[in-house]
Scaffold this motif. Sequence first.
Motif, PDB file in Angstrom:
ATOM      1  N   MET C 151       0.601  -1.143  -0.287  1.00  0.00           N
ATOM      2  CA  MET C 151       0.151   0.318   0.559  1.00  0.00           C
ATOM      3  C   MET C 151       0.733   1.569  -0.459  1.00  0.00           C
ATOM      4  O   MET C 151       1.716   1.770   0.489  1.00  0.00           O
ATOM      5  CB  MET C 151      -0.483  -0.135   0.985  1.00  0.00           C
ATOM      6  N   PRO C 152       1.082   1.885  -0.570  1.00  0.00           N
ATOM      7  CA  PRO C 152       1.132   3.679  -0.364  1.00  0.00           C
ATOM      8  C   PRO C 152       1.301   4.003   0.757  1.00  0.00           C
ATOM      9  O   PRO C 152       2.830   4.632   0.697  1.00  0.00           O
ATOM     10  CB  PRO C 152       0.185   4.895  -2.037  1.00  0.00           C
ATOM     11  N   ASN C 153       1.026   4.160   1.210  1.00  0.00           N
ATOM     12  CA  ASN C 153       1.195   4.410   2.722  1.00  0.00           C
ATOM     13  C   ASN C 153       2.009   3.344   4.029  1.00  0.00           C
ATOM     14  O   ASN C 153       2.045   4.020   5.175  1.00  0.00           O
ATOM     15  CB  ASN C 153      -0.053   5.247   3.457  1.00  0.00           C
ATOM     16  N   ARG C 154       2.159   2.228   3.199  1.00  0.00           N
ATOM     17  CA  ARG C 154       3.153   1.219   4.133  1.00  0.00           C
ATOM     18  C   ARG C 154       3.491   2.221   4.628  1.00  0.00           C
ATOM     19  O   ARG C 154       3.390   1.730   6.411  1.00  0.00           O
ATOM     20  CB  ARG C 154       3.616   0.603   3.414  1.00  0.00           C
ATOM     21  N   ASN C 155       4.659   3.213   4.961  1.00  0.00           N
ATOM     22  CA  ASN C 155       5.236   3.293   5.910  1.00  0.00           C
ATOM     23  C   ASN C 155       5.291   4.290   6.470  1.00  0.00           C
ATOM     24  O   ASN C 155       5.913   5.680   7.032  1.00  0.00           O
ATOM     25  CB  ASN C 155       6.733   3.849   4.973  1.00  0.00           C
ATOM     26  N   GLY C 156       3.600   4.597   6.497  1.00  0.00           N
ATOM     27  CA  GLY C 156       3.434   6.419   7.000  1.00  0.00           C
ATOM     28  C   GLY C 156       3.098   6.366   8.616  1.00  0.00           C
ATOM     29  O   GLY C 156       2.732   7.160   9.221  1.00  0.00           O
ATOM     30  N   PHE C 157       3.618   5.379   9.554  1.00  0.00           N
ATOM     31  CA  PHE C 157       2.891   5.504  10.642  1.00  0.00           C
ATOM     32  C   PHE C 157       4.441   5.010  11.578  1.00  0.00           C
ATOM     33  O   PHE C 157       5.034   4.409  11.493  1.00  0.00           O
ATOM     34  CB  PHE C 157       1.568   3.895  10.725  1.00  0.00           C
ATOM     35  N   VAL C 158       3.404   5.806  12.580  1.00  0.00           N
ATOM     36  CA  VAL C 158       5.239   6.348  13.486  1.00  0.00           C
ATOM     37  C   VAL C 158       4.233   5.812  14.686  1.00  0.00           C
ATOM     38  O   VAL C 158       3.498   6.063  15.181  1.00  0.00           O
ATOM     39  CB  VAL C 158       6.150   7.842  13.815  1.00  0.00           C
ATOM     40  N   CYS C 159       5.709   5.610  15.568  1.00  0.00           N
ATOM     41  CA  CYS C 159       4.849   5.297  17.589  1.00  0.00           C
ATOM     42  C   CYS C 159       4.049   6.339  17.736  1.00  0.00           C
ATOM     43  O   CYS C 159       4.875   7.702  17.713  1.00  0.00           O
ATOM     44  CB  CYS C 159       5.762   4.241  18.197  1.00  0.00           C
ATOM     45  N   ASP C 160       4.081   6.303  19.223  1.00  0.00           N
ATOM     46  CA  ASP C 160       2.749   8.523  20.010  1.00  0.00           C
ATOM     47  C   ASP C 160       4.207   7.590  20.439  1.00  0.00           C
ATOM     48  O   ASP C 160       4.918   7.386  21.414  1.00  0.00           O
ATOM     49  CB  ASP C 160       1.985   6.859  20.818  1.00  0.00           C
ATOM     50  N   ILE C 161       4.670   9.157  20.240  1.00  0.00           N
ATOM     51  CA  ILE C 161       5.943   9.264  21.610  1.00  0.00           C
ATOM     52  C   ILE C 161       4.982  10.899  22.793  1.00  0.00           C
ATOM     53  O   ILE C 161       6.087  11.711  23.098  1.00  0.00           O
ATOM     54  CB  ILE C 161       7.054   9.618  21.052  1.00  0.00           C
ATOM     55  N   ARG C 162       3.850  10.214  22.574  1.00  0.00           N
ATOM     56  CA  ARG C 162       3.783  11.577  24.178  1.00  0.00           C
ATOM     57  C   ARG C 162       3.833  11.300  25.203  1.00  0.00           C
ATOM     58  O   ARG C 162       4.329   9.695  25.738  1.00  0.00           O
ATOM     59  CB  ARG C 162       1.945  11.660  23.873  1.00  0.00           C
ATOM     60  N   PRO C 163       4.225  12.202  26.426  1.00  0.00           N
ATOM     61  CA  PRO C 163       3.769  13.385  26.079  1.00  0.00           C
ATOM     62  C   PRO C 163       4.514  14.016  25.429  1.00  0.00           C
ATOM     63  O   PRO C 163       5.738  14.101  25.476  1.00  0.00           O
ATOM     64  CB  PRO C 163       4.048  13.959  27.712  1.00  0.00           C
ATOM     65  N   ASP C 164       3.878  14.889  24.936  1.00  0.00           N
ATOM     66  CA  ASP C 164       4.532  15.294  23.124  1.00  0.00           C
ATOM     67  C   ASP C 164       3.997  17.425  23.647  1.00  0.00           C
ATOM     68  O   ASP C 164       4.472  18.364  23.368  1.00  0.00           O
ATOM     69  CB  ASP C 164       4.455  16.129  22.202  1.00  0.00           C
ATOM     70  N   THR C 165       3.640  17.545  24.637  1.00  0.00           N
ATOM     71  CA  THR C 165       4.008  18.708  25.410  1.00  0.00           C
ATOM     72  C   THR C 165       4.369  19.151  26.130  1.00  0.00           C
ATOM     73  O   THR C 165       4.552  18.284  27.800  1.00  0.00           O
ATOM     74  CB  THR C 165       2.640  19.783  25.896  1.00  0.00           C
ATOM     75  N   PHE C 166       4.745  19.977  27.270  1.00  0.00           N
ATOM     76  CA  PHE C 166       5.512  20.341  28.955  1.00  0.00           C
ATOM     77  C   PHE C 166       5.287  21.764  28.651  1.00  0.00           C
ATOM     78  O   PHE C 166       5.631  22.363  29.521  1.00  0.00           O
ATOM     79  CB  PHE C 166       7.240  20.159  28.660  1.00  0.00           C
ATOM     80  N   ASN C 167       3.719  21.696  28.941  1.00  0.00           N
ATOM     81  CA  ASN C 167       3.324  22.971  30.361  1.00  0.00           C
ATOM     82  C   ASN C 167       3.919  23.094  31.344  1.00  0.00           C
ATOM     83  O   ASN C 167       3.863  21.876  31.999  1.00  0.00           O
ATOM     84  CB  ASN C 167       1.832  23.008  30.312  1.00  0.00           C
ATOM     85  N   LEU C 168       4.479  24.538  32.066  1.00  0.00           N
ATOM     86  CA  LEU C 168       4.359  24.729  33.394  1.00  0.00           C
ATOM     87  C   LEU C 168       3.175  25.012  33.676  1.00  0.00           C
ATOM     88  O   LEU C 168       2.453  25.589  33.037  1.00  0.00           O
ATOM     89  CB  LEU C 168       5.542  25.066  33.570  1.00  0.00           C
ATOM     90  N   ALA C 169       3.481  25.193  35.292  1.00  0.00           N
ATOM     91  CA  ALA C 169       1.773  24.765  36.137  1.00  0.00           C
ATOM     92  C   ALA C 169       2.407  26.748  36.217  1.00  0.00           C
ATOM     93  O   ALA C 169       2.189  27.157  37.681  1.00  0.00           O
ATOM     94  CB  ALA C 169       2.144  24.544  37.267  1.00  0.00           C
ATOM     95  N   CYS C 170       2.297  27.401  35.522  1.00  0.00           N
ATOM     96  CA  CYS C 170       2.137  29.377  35.811  1.00  0.00           C
ATOM     97  C   CYS C 170       1.348  29.355  36.932  1.00  0.00           C
ATOM     98  O   CYS C 170       0.100  29.210  36.597  1.00  0.00           O
ATOM     99  CB  CYS C 170       2.930  30.233  34.913  1.00  0.00           C
ATOM    100  N   MET C 171       1.796  30.430  38.034  1.00  0.00           N
ATOM    101  CA  MET C 171       0.575  30.711  39.036  1.00  0.00           C
ATOM    102  C   MET C 171       0.173  31.949  38.970  1.00  0.00           C
ATOM    103  O   MET C 171      -0.650  32.102  38.927  1.00  0.00           O
ATOM    104  CB  MET C 171       1.140  30.122  40.330  1.00  0.00           C
ATOM    105  N   GLN C 172       0.882  32.693  38.528  1.00  0.00           N
ATOM    106  CA  GLN C 172       0.909  33.948  38.608  1.00  0.00           C
ATOM    107  C   GLN C 172       1.546  35.013  37.334  1.00  0.00           C
ATOM    108  O   GLN C 172       2.621  34.861  36.824  1.00  0.00           O
ATOM    109  CB  GLN C 172       1.359  34.938  40.273  1.00  0.00           C
ATOM    110  N   ASP C 173       0.656  36.393  36.767  1.00  0.00           N
ATOM    111  CA  ASP C 173       0.948  36.539  35.934  1.00  0.00           C
ATOM    112  C   ASP C 173       1.618  35.879  34.848  1.00  0.00           C
ATOM    113  O   ASP C 173       2.720  35.929  34.214  1.00  0.00           O
ATOM    114  CB  ASP C 173       2.153  37.803  35.898  1.00  0.00           C
ATOM    115  N   CYS C 174       0.830  35.041  34.379  1.00  0.00           N
ATOM    116  CA  CYS C 174       1.233  33.837  33.473  1.00  0.00           C
ATOM    117  C   CYS C 174       0.925  34.942  32.282  1.00  0.00           C
ATOM    118  O   CYS C 174       0.086  35.273  32.065  1.00  0.00           O
ATOM    119  CB  CYS C 174       0.675  33.175  33.212  1.00  0.00           C
ATOM    120  N   LEU C 175       1.918  34.382  30.934  1.00  0.00           N
ATOM    121  CA  LEU C 175       1.410  34.543  29.891  1.00  0.00           C
ATOM    122  C   LEU C 175       0.485  33.679  29.113  1.00  0.00           C
ATOM    123  O   LEU C 175       0.817  32.382  29.608  1.00  0.00           O
ATOM    124  CB  LEU C 175       3.172  34.055  28.722  1.00  0.00           C
ATOM    125  N   THR C 176      -0.005  33.724  27.835  1.00  0.00           N
ATOM    126  CA  THR C 176      -1.187  32.934  27.809  1.00  0.00           C
ATOM    127  C   THR C 176      -1.069  33.375  26.041  1.00  0.00           C
ATOM    128  O   THR C 176      -0.391  33.129  25.525  1.00  0.00           O
ATOM    129  CB  THR C 176      -2.983  33.547  27.432  1.00  0.00           C
TER     130      THR C 176
END
Lengths: 407, 407, 204, 204
Positions: C151-176
């Motif tokens: 199939m054309p997309n035979r090699n179109g898949f990779v493994c899941d590597i989440r977590p892929d975000t690394f948000n910080l728990a800013c508490m005060q005067d945070c940027l959005t």
Amino acid sequence: SGAILLSSLKQQVIAAPKILEVPIWSKSIGNPVLHHSYGLPSNFEHQVIRRKSNPDDAPVEYVPSLDQASRSFTPLADLRGVITPNGLFFERYHGGYPNIDPQKHKLIIHGLVKRNLEITVERLKRYPSINKIYFLECSGNSYSNWGENEGSSVQGIHGLVSCAQWTGVPLSLLFREAGIDLDKAKYVIAEGADAPSMARSIAITRALDDVFVAYAQNGEALRAEQGYPLRLIVPGCEGSINIKWLRRLEVTDTPLFSRNETSKYTDLLGNDMARNASLIMEAKSVIIAPSGGQILPEKGFYEIRGFAWSGRGSITAVDVSTDGGKNWQRANISSDIFPKAITEFTFPWQFTGEKAILISRAIDETGYVQPYTQQLLKSRGHNYGYHNNSMQAWEIETNGRVQNVII
Amino acid sequence: SGAILLSSLKQQVIAAPKILEVPIWSKSIGNPVLHHSYGLPSNFEHQVIRRKSNPDDAPVEYVPSLDQASRSFTPLADLRGVITPNGLFFERYHGGYPNIDPQKHKLIIHGLVKRNLEITVERLKRYPSINKIYFLECSGNSYSNWGENEGSSVQGIHGLVSCAQWTGVPLSLLFREAGIDLDKAKYVIAEGADAPSMARSIAITRALDDVFVAYAQNGEALRAEQGYPLRLIVPGCEGSINIKWLRRLEVTDTPLFSRNETSKYTDLLGNDMARNASLIMEAKSVIIAPSGGQILPEKGFYEIRGFAWSGRGSITAVDVSTDGGKNWQRANISSDIFPKAITEFTFPWQFTGEKAILISRAIDETGYVQPYTQQLLKSRGHNYGYHNNSMQAWEIETNGRVQNVII
Amino acid sequence: PLLANSCTEQDYCLGIVVSDTYITPWDIDVDPSGHSLPKGSGSYDQGLAIYNQQCIACHGPQGKGGIRMGEKLRPLPQLVNITPLPHKSIGRYWPYATTLFDYIQRAMPFYTPKSLKPDQIYALVAYLLIENNVISKDVILTNENLAEIKMPNRNGFVCDIRPDTFNLACMQDCLTPKDKGFDLGKIVMTDSKSLQADCLLLPE
Amino acid sequence: PLLANSCTEQDYCLGIVVSDTYITPWDIDVDPSGHSLPKGSGSYDQGLAIYNQQCIACHGPQGKGGIRMGEKLRPLPQLVNITPLPHKSIGRYWPYATTLFDYIQRAMPFYTPKSLKPDQIYALVAYLLIENNVISKDVILTNENLAEIKMPNRNGFVCDIRPDTFNLACMQDCLTPKDKGFDLGKIVMTDSKSLQADCLLLPE
Ligand code: HEC
Ligand code: HEC
Ligand SMILES: [Ca+2]
Ligand SMILES: [Ca+2]
Ligand SMILES: [Ca+2]
Ligand SMILES: [Ca+2]
Ligand SMILES: [Ca+2]
Ligand SMILES: [Ca+2]
Ligand SMILES: [Co+2]
Ligand SMILES: [Co+2]
């Protein structure tokens, strides 16, 4: 690949004469979404319902009352774990259950307070709230086993207990809002909006401890059968004091001595005296499977299962005997443990075809050990009847029949 | 006595023009016991039901499918605590839900095992069992919030998540009974008995960890909508792999690459590549009240409430911002905490009549912090869509209207 | 009564030991190896005929899609950043042809699944693969050659590597995210096949 | 809109402050002090008439009990060890006469509770107390004298002193209640009024 069977490895195979059929439900389309926008159990579970006790399970001389002053029992044998589904929660009414319009219902707090408060249901839901898992047990539960063993099924004998997650607002918070007079307050009279306006007195120390006004049960609104839109939860205490359809809380310096805390729900001792306010439901357990009326279909392995609970706190252990109380072993605790909630226990067991007597025994965090009926009788005399937390014995006959026996 | 009012102590009294009426339900008899032998919610709660999402909540170009290949959403805004009542558990079918006769249903275990086993439902219930509280979430939950904020209500956007106590038998135990070939086994193919015989591959390491075959849900038998009589529970993982109406488990050395683990439930990245087997539902939270579509009836105190959950374990904290993410405070955890289960949080808040933007943010035991949608988009690109665990923001307008906004 | 001796190796003796033959009617899965394919064969023309009888109502002519019904079964736009989300079509997206056989065998036609004979399924798979430009129009699909299709997309898949975000728990005067300087994180991609236990990988 | 200033002393400002008068229709409890009794009076003869009209169907003539219906409202056997359990009748068991007023006022007649006028309730209470041999037949019951009635079993109640069994968790070769030498424990009685916080005690 997985498609290649390891025939050589396989143990002796019972050559089944037939091969598996593909059932109709794998070959035709099923029901659409929202077939039931509020779902119900499979029709194959139609026997798992609340029931009145079998007439055989009632004490001699018992006069069955009107269906609005009656009770129905939870099908314990078919339940698992901590939570009783709302549809199967036991019923107990003194004048039927009302169909209350929550827009028209109010909670009144008055008496020994600075401010009489009227709180609408909508407003009540805006206060800081708590979610707690607690059992409720009618103090008349297991009545038919008092002295004699007259019941036949675990539903009919012990089915006046259920357990739910309740959501609500602590009385202590509401009393702070009303400005309770702590010097004078001794009791709070809680009263329902049902036909008989069920009323009970609760000591103020208990009321300020862990009592709360609940509006939700197992995640959704209280069921009408359990007090919609508001009920009191008095953790660990007999069902009847957990006033349903709660409309009024009056802070007083005196108990009401209502009919249901004098004529009813008091316990006669052997000496003409009676105990008032035996509120706490003491540690108790019961094996739900195998249980009375069931027939074991064959010899072999069975997991013994049961429920344990204590009005004094957490269950710390349950013991099981399969020889009528001679020898005991510690059971597995097979659910999460919450104080004053149903806890499930299990115990592995082989039915060899020989007679066996199964008993369970609960132990709670105070060290209290569930007693034999005879021990309760010795202490309390035969005139008692409520608050029966004694051990249940089930005899397994050689043919697999299970029945209620005295040991 | 309590009957003597402390009038002198009383704060200013709003002299109500009328006095309390005694409602009809306090003056007439209620419903008898067993009016419903399996109970239902009060008719005043008729709006608390499962629903299809509002058409407005669907992504552009979305073709509504047949009702047997569709889903209905749990009314999250009206729920409390940990447990979703069975009648309100979300629905998702690929060929409708079958009405299976449990006497005719069987579980087959075969493949890389010493003995192919056929287990009846009745026998399955006799094995040693466990009770566990776990959430289930469709990986397509919150899809309409992907990139844009198209949904309007918390039910329509996020209602493909529910939580229940499940009872069943660990796969590890059943595989021991069958004599699994641990050297060769790499996957187990789980397959349903529904029309499309939904099939998924599960890595054997996960299968032997905490996966189990469930037969009960919140204390009673599984609902047909959720797999009656048997389903797989794969804790913390996307709903579709928790195979319902489970009929077959084949131990293999290869994944099946079924349609629902290739064409569906895989996630396209920005570079033409796709992730397969993104099973874990990452930490997520959502404020359920106030939430989209609601109107705050007045200024004053409101308890903000929400749900949080993580497929990686327990929720350790939830933070709430009422100013659109500039400042955050830790919320109260208002329910028991179970790993991979819904946890409730609350936060006290005054609606002053000024605009506010409410957001919640879950943190789990791995330290993972729930991201903004923009962070997910940066990492994954716009072709993704499943597994959207980003933060939900609700804007409170000055008139009390609540709506879904992007921040 | 207990099945004497049938379960000496089971701790709980509650399963009935059954033969492979007994299981056959339920053992319908076809993995990329193709080992479990039933014997049979089918052509484009045969597939077209069956398709126009049994599938067209929902999936539209040539798989172009129906109204409110089945999914599109055609090659569709490139799998690139577009709105609305790209359609994960058979020709562009599916990694194995066996999946198409497996799915039609277990799940289609929608109202009467498991009603097709193997030859009919081979024919439908041939028809759909040809409409999707995966194989040429003259191929006769059989249990011998189906698994060999690349199939054309035979090699179109990779493994899941989440977590892929690394948000910080800013508490005060945070940027959005709307603020300048807010840290959106980075693009996280990988072609690692072994990072995650859940990854779907064929045996080597 | 917020009720301005109505709730300055409430932290959450969600309750509406109401007057005692406003509550009156719901404030129906009558405790042993009798303070909350409504004004009124009634005699045996009046009570008999109402009883035979509105109560007899369920509770039987003279409170002797109906069939499947209301409870017996007569003095019944001594409160001693008998089988079946002794009937906790008004005359033998109830500690306060106010309870009878309170209960009839809130709960009877069963199908139409709260339909009786105070005078009717006084008459019914007089009738039932006389049938229960508590007061003499010529007493006219009023809000002045009802609370003064001394019920025979006034001092028949003690506080809860459970736990009243002290079972040991024997694990092996245990005796059971049927075996000689099994420890049944002892009779546990008390007249202490203050052991338990839950005890119902009138203010001193
Ligand atoms: C009554 C309507 C209907 C008929 C007839 C029907 N299908 Fe389908 N088909 C559907 C629906 C609905 C789905 C999506 C099912 C789901 O949501 O899991 C689907 C999905 C599919 C898919 C998977 C598409 C994808 O991208 O994942 C294939 C392939 C397919 N059908 C082939 C067929 C074939 C071949 C036939 C005829 C033999 C057929 N269908 C007949 C309704 C139908
Ligand atoms: C339709 C039947 C019915 C009628 C009419 C009726 N009652 Fe009753 N009564 C009952 C029932 C049933 C109970 C028990 C309620 C419960 O279970 O809480 C009861 C309980 C009582 C009790 C409490 C008995 C005890 O020992 O605790 C009293 C006192 C009483 N009724 C008085 C009356 C009076 C006075 C009337 C007439 C004005 C009346 N009843 C009319 C059915 C009736
Ligand atoms: Ca195989
Ligand atoms: Ca008896
Ligand atoms: Ca008062
Ligand atoms: Ca869109
Ligand atoms: Ca197979
Ligand atoms: Ca009062
Ligand atoms: Co139906
Ligand atoms: Co009804």
